[in-house]
Design an enzyme around this catalytic site. Structure first.
Site, PDB file in Angstrom:
ATOM      1  N   HIS A 123       0.851  -1.181   0.000  1.00 18.72           N
ATOM      2  CA  HIS A 123       0.000   0.000   0.000  1.00 18.72           C
ATOM      3  C   HIS A 123       0.885   1.229   0.000  1.00 18.72           C
ATOM      4  O   HIS A 123       1.917   1.258   0.665  1.00 18.72           O
ATOM      5  CB  HIS A 123      -0.888   0.021   1.245  1.00 18.72           C
ATOM      6  CG  HIS A 123      -1.957  -1.021   1.213  1.00 18.72           C
ATOM      7  ND1 HIS A 123      -3.043  -0.938   0.396  1.00 18.72           N
ATOM      8  CD2 HIS A 123      -2.088  -2.176   1.900  1.00 18.72           C
ATOM      9  CE1 HIS A 123      -3.807  -2.001   0.574  1.00 18.72           C
ATOM     10  NE2 HIS A 123      -3.255  -2.775   1.481  1.00 18.72           N
ATOM     11  N   CYS A 148      -0.747   2.123  -4.881  1.00 22.07           N
ATOM     12  CA  CYS A 148      -1.531   3.268  -5.310  1.00 22.07           C
ATOM     13  C   CYS A 148      -0.591   4.466  -5.442  1.00 22.07           C
ATOM     14  O   CYS A 148       0.324   4.615  -4.649  1.00 22.07           O
ATOM     15  CB  CYS A 148      -2.596   3.601  -4.265  1.00 22.07           C
ATOM     16  SG  CYS A 148      -3.665   2.215  -3.894  1.00 22.07           S
TER      17      CYS A 148
END
Lengths: 398, 560
Positions: free
Chosen positions: A153, A195
């Protein structure tokens, strides 16, 4: 006087031929070994797809020739033998369960709580405590090409480790600069799948780094599909389409460029905008090959005595009964499926030898050919000089 | 994968050559014990033993070089490392030495000096070999048990270091380096049955490595794999995924399969035979008579539900110790327990009432017909601030508490009779240091047949530094199990080691997102106040005429 002049030129030509290599061959990369650092930085069961991503790249890199001793694999949690795993000891990257990524040949160098920002930066810069074992060190030198693959992440200029720490783009850029100053790499390929991944290499300032990110600022990176028998997403889109491309590459491939690999993934497919960027790359970026980073310059064979593979985990052609009592899926052709080279990877391939020579590709042969032409031209020149000197002598004598 | 004639020739040649050689230098044996346990369980115990007489620490043949170097460089006398998944319940029966869940490292050195740094070196090397985490030498976990005897060596007190990580993940990649230590790896012999993926779906799975240097200067290297599966009809090809395909390991001087605990050996095909020492089983010859060895067990009594006996279903849920009501009045002895081959019952649990204080209670029940001499070693990390004045022992045979005699022997061990002179003696107390060493207490207990001791101690929970919380701190902290060691007496009770349950302690964890939340809330509030304040102060309202177009009434304050 003239003869002295001529003899000086002659000597110079001979010296040039003998001692100076021809300068035409600058097309191939000058690396002489390959390393890979593969990091899965997230913890907890629902981040299963990150470990599937990391292990998919691990297997790709191993198949293309980098041995375990040159791969640093960091997995932040234990998913294969997790109590929540319905298939103990197995990790899949596809809902068809074609391939068990965990297998018996996985060598994990950093596991569990050891995967943290401090250890990651220590690994890159090489600043370890004295009693850190050898398999936890990145023992690269100035001729090493390193593939760094991070998944987890992340966000705008940071990557999350273990759901509680962050490493920023500046930290990684500084670590790479330290590596450059200490001559710990020849070239680095930095692939990041999180991301807003492209922001993580905003701050790179060292030369010879190529970076691929899968999403721009403000974009998320998406998973590919969900596996209902495991209960979580099993792979991310970027890795899925990467594998689609990379599985067609054989060990020793010398044609596929990095640009081709990058262009094989369209933003529409992976639902985010990827970016390939070269930072002060010395050679022509369009000539960078995939096998410069994913493969190995040495031919590596898995010796049959040291090979611990078992036939009934990779391809279940004899229809073994699964833990759930269902028949494990035989090879199916509808979804993407790894090619035969991967499935037979664990068997010894007798036609590859262990050698230290550079691979003789077609381009190398062309370069050597042109080198030979140059040398031939120089020798002809020397003979011409001799010939003309002789003629002049004869003429003057007469 | 059938072996080609070439590989068979290879092994035959080596068996001729090294068969002679093996007996003169290192001796290597393989054994598989299949034992029926209580509660419908079955044990597979793989033993791989290498004994090297008068090793010169330079040329290694069958003895693994890494461990030979480890012994020599760190002056080790005894080393035991185990990785275990699952827990072995004593109600399954006695199997000898087993291991607690997670990772465990025991090292006995030659001298007392500098134990911690030597242990640190050893633990780092071991964790590098087996691919485990490097936390074994963590000061808050590792400690020295003075009175527990882990091996048959004499007077190892104060030279032994012990560390246990109950939360260490054990998976297929840890078995691979263990298999690489065997002379024939997993290519020949009994180890060819071991497919890591099949071994991780069991009740209990433990692999251990034990190095002993005896006083006659012989090194022994013992690798053991314990598997506890459900007892039902089985075949090797079903449990291990493959039958035993020849050849057996040519370096092994004896490869045997031993079957214990079954009343009816005829339910095995092929039928086991007598192999000496009152053992029943098979001694495997070189090429297994050219056919695969696929042991098949089918119980004669056909039971329903995949082999579960109906009268066992209720008993499977019984707890280890006494009832939950702390009912001490049961007489723990009965004939059923004795036939079940269980010597003691152990139970250990936390007594908590909130986030501040709590207690640890250990219950030990003697199921033998004789007195038992036991030592209990318990090490609790520093954040359980143990108050040793609350250490009490109750017995179900007496109404009042048992008096604990304070022996507090700091120096040599003394005679056995001194230790067990009283019913309960306190052998050692080590107080903890914050963020440092754990609290330790060691007791010597004498239990009468059927007696249950309940040892309880209270603690207050400490505060951890922010960085000391692990990444999944909300899960809790794993407390290593206590070790109960049985000291042998004249009545041929062997020295045995038992482990209690490990505990999960919940500490008050801070809100790790607190700094982030505080910053966002305060900066947002500040911005709203300050921004609107400034905008209102510095803006001007007025009329702005556009030259070319018609006049438009626009009110446009100048923004800051």
């Amino acid at each position: 006087m003239k003869q002295k002049y001529f003899s000086c030129i002659l000597l110079l030509c001979i010296l040039l031929n003998l001692f100076f290599p021809t300068c035409l061959s600058s097309r191939t990369s000058q690396h002489n070994n390959n390393w890979a650092v593969i990091v899965c930085s997230s913890r907890f069961w629902f981040n299963y797809r990150h470990v599937a991503n990391a292990l998919s790249f691990y297997h790709t890199v191993k198949r293309l020739g980098i041995p375990d001793s040159n791969i640093i694999l960091m997995l932040a949690d234990d998913w294969a033998c997790n109590a929540r795993n319905c298939f103990p000891g197995k990790i899949f990257n596809n809902k068809d369960h074609n391939l068990n990524l965990y297998g018996t040949n996985v060598e994990i160098d950093y596991r569990g709580y050891e995967v943290n920002v401090e250890n990651f930066l220590r690994l890159l810069t090489g600043r370890h405590e004295p009693d850190v074992p050898r398999n936890k060190r990145l023992l690269t030198d100035s001729g090493s090409n390193i593939l760094v693959y991070l998944t987890g992440h992340g966000g705008n200029e940071f990557l999350k480790f273990q759901d509680s720490e962050e490493v920023s783009s500046k930290d990684i850029a500084d670590a790479f600069e330290q590596m450059y100053q200490k001559k710990r790499y020849n070239e680095i390929l930095f692939i990041i799948e999180t991301c807003q991944a492209n922001t993580l290499f905003n701050k790179f300032y060292s030369p010879n780094i190529a970076a691929i990110g899968c999403s721009e600022l403000g974009e998320n990176s998406y998973s590919h599909h969900f596996d209902s028998s495991i209960g979580v997403q099993v792979i991310d889109s970027f890795t899925y389409y990467s594998l689609n491309f990379l599985n067609n590459i054989k060990p020793g491939d010398s044609h596929t460029t990095l640009e081709k690999y990058f262009n094989s993934m369209t933003p529409k497919q992976i639902r985010s905008q990827p970016r390939l960027e070269f930072f002060q790359f010395q050679r022509n970026p369009r000539e960078v090959l995939v096998s410069d980073f994913f493969g190995s310059i040495h031919d590596v064979v898995s010796h049959p005595i040291y090979d611990y593979s078992f036939q009934n985990d990779n391809h279940n052609q004899n229809g073994n009964i699964d833990a759930n009592g269902e028949k494990e899926n035989a090879n199916r052709n509808d979804n993407f499926q790894l090619k035969n080279q991967f499935q037979h990877r664990d068997k010894a391939q007798p036609n590859i030898k262990i050698s230290n020579q550079f691979q003789h590709n077609l381009e190398d042969e062309a370069i050597e050919l042109s080198d030979n032409y140059f040398r031939l031209g120089m020798i002809i020149l020397i003979f011409l000089i001799f010939f003309f000197a002789l003629i002049e002598k004869i003429i003057t004598q007469k | 994968m059938k072996h080609t004639p070439l590989t068979i020739l290879f092994f035959l040649f080596f068996s001729l050559y090294f068969g002679c050689l093996a007996q003169s230098q290192d001796k290597y044996t393989e054994a598989l014990t299949i034992k029926k346990l209580n509660k419908n369980k079955l044990l597979f115990k793989f033993d791989f033993n290498t004994i090297s007489k008068n090793p010169n620490y330079q040329n290694y043949f069958l003895f693994p070089k890494t461990f030979g170097n480890l012994v020599k460089e760190n002056s080790l006398e005894y080393l035991r490392f185990s990785l275990t998944q699952g827990m072995y319940h004593l109600k399954y029966g006695e199997i000898g030495r087993y291991s607690p869940p997670g990772g465990e490292l025991i090292a006995t050195f030659e001298t007392k000096e500098d134990l911690e740094s030597k242990f640190r070196t050893v633990s780092r090397k071991i964790s590098g070999i087996f691919g485990t985490s490097q936390k074994f030498s963590d000061l808050t976990i590792s400690a020295q048990p003075f009175y527990t005897e882990f091996n048959s060596l004499e007077s190892t007190s104060q030279r032994t270091h012990y560390s246990s990580l109950p939360r260490e993940p054990v998976c297929t990649e840890n078995l691979t380096p263990w298999l690489k230590l065997l002379p024939c790896r997993s290519k020949a012999g009994l180890a060819s049955l071991l497919n890591p993926i099949k071994l991780y779906d069991l009740f209990y799975h433990s692999m251990s490595v034990e190095v002993t240097r005896s006083q006659e200067n012989s090194l022994s290297f013992h690798q053991q794999l314990l598997l506890v599966v459900e007892l039902k009809e089985f075949k090797f090809s079903q449990i291990f995924g493959t039958p035993l395909i020849g050849p057996i390991c040519p370096f092994s001087s004896q490869t045997k399969i031993q079957i214990e605990g079954f009343s009816d050996y005829s339910s095995f095909t092929p039928t086991p035979e007598e192999i000496g020492n009152n053992q029943v089983g098979f001694i495997l010859k070189e090429n297994l008579n050219k056919k695969d060895f696929n042991l098949h067990y089918s119980p004669k009594e056909k039971t329903n539900n995949n082999g579960y006996n109906h009268n066992n279903i209720g008993n499977d849920n019984s707890n280890n110790g006494n009832d939950n009501n702390n009912n001490f009045n049961n007489n723990g002895i009965n004939d059923e327990n004795i036939s079940k081959n269980q010597s003691i019952k152990l139970n250990r649990f936390l007594k908590e009432s909130g986030k501040i204080r709590g207690g640890v209670i250990t219950q030990i029940t003697n199921l033998e017909k004789n007195d038992l001499h036991l030592t209990l070693y318990d090490s609790l990390p520093w954040f359980m601030r143990v108050y040793f004045h609350t250490l009490t022992i109750k017995s179900n045979f007496e109404n009042k508490e048992i008096e604990i005699t304070d022996l507090n022997l700091e120096s040599e061990q003394g005679n056995e009779s001194n230790l067990f002179a009283n019913q309960a003696s306190l052998l050692r107390i080590q107080t903890s240091q914050d963020h440092g060493r754990p609290s330790i207490f060691e007791l010597a207990l004498v239990l009468k047949p059927g007696e249950t001791f309940q040892i309880s101690v209270d603690y207050l929970k400490g505060f951890l530094n922010f960085e000391e919380h692990p990444f999944d701190g909300n899960r809790g902290f794993d407390i290593a199990p206590a070790i109960v060691s049985m000291h042998g007496k004249k009545q041929n009770l062997k020295k045995r080691i038992y482990y209690t349950d490990s505990l999960l302690l919940m500490l008050p964890t801070p809100d790790f997102t607190m700094p982030y939340n505080v910053m966002t809330i305060t900066t947002t509030a500040f911005l709203i106040w300050y921004g609107s304040f400034l905008n209102n102060l510095t803006g001007r309202a007025g009329l702005k005429l556009k030259k070319k177009s018609k006049a438009k009434w626009i009110i446009k304050p100048d923004k800051f």
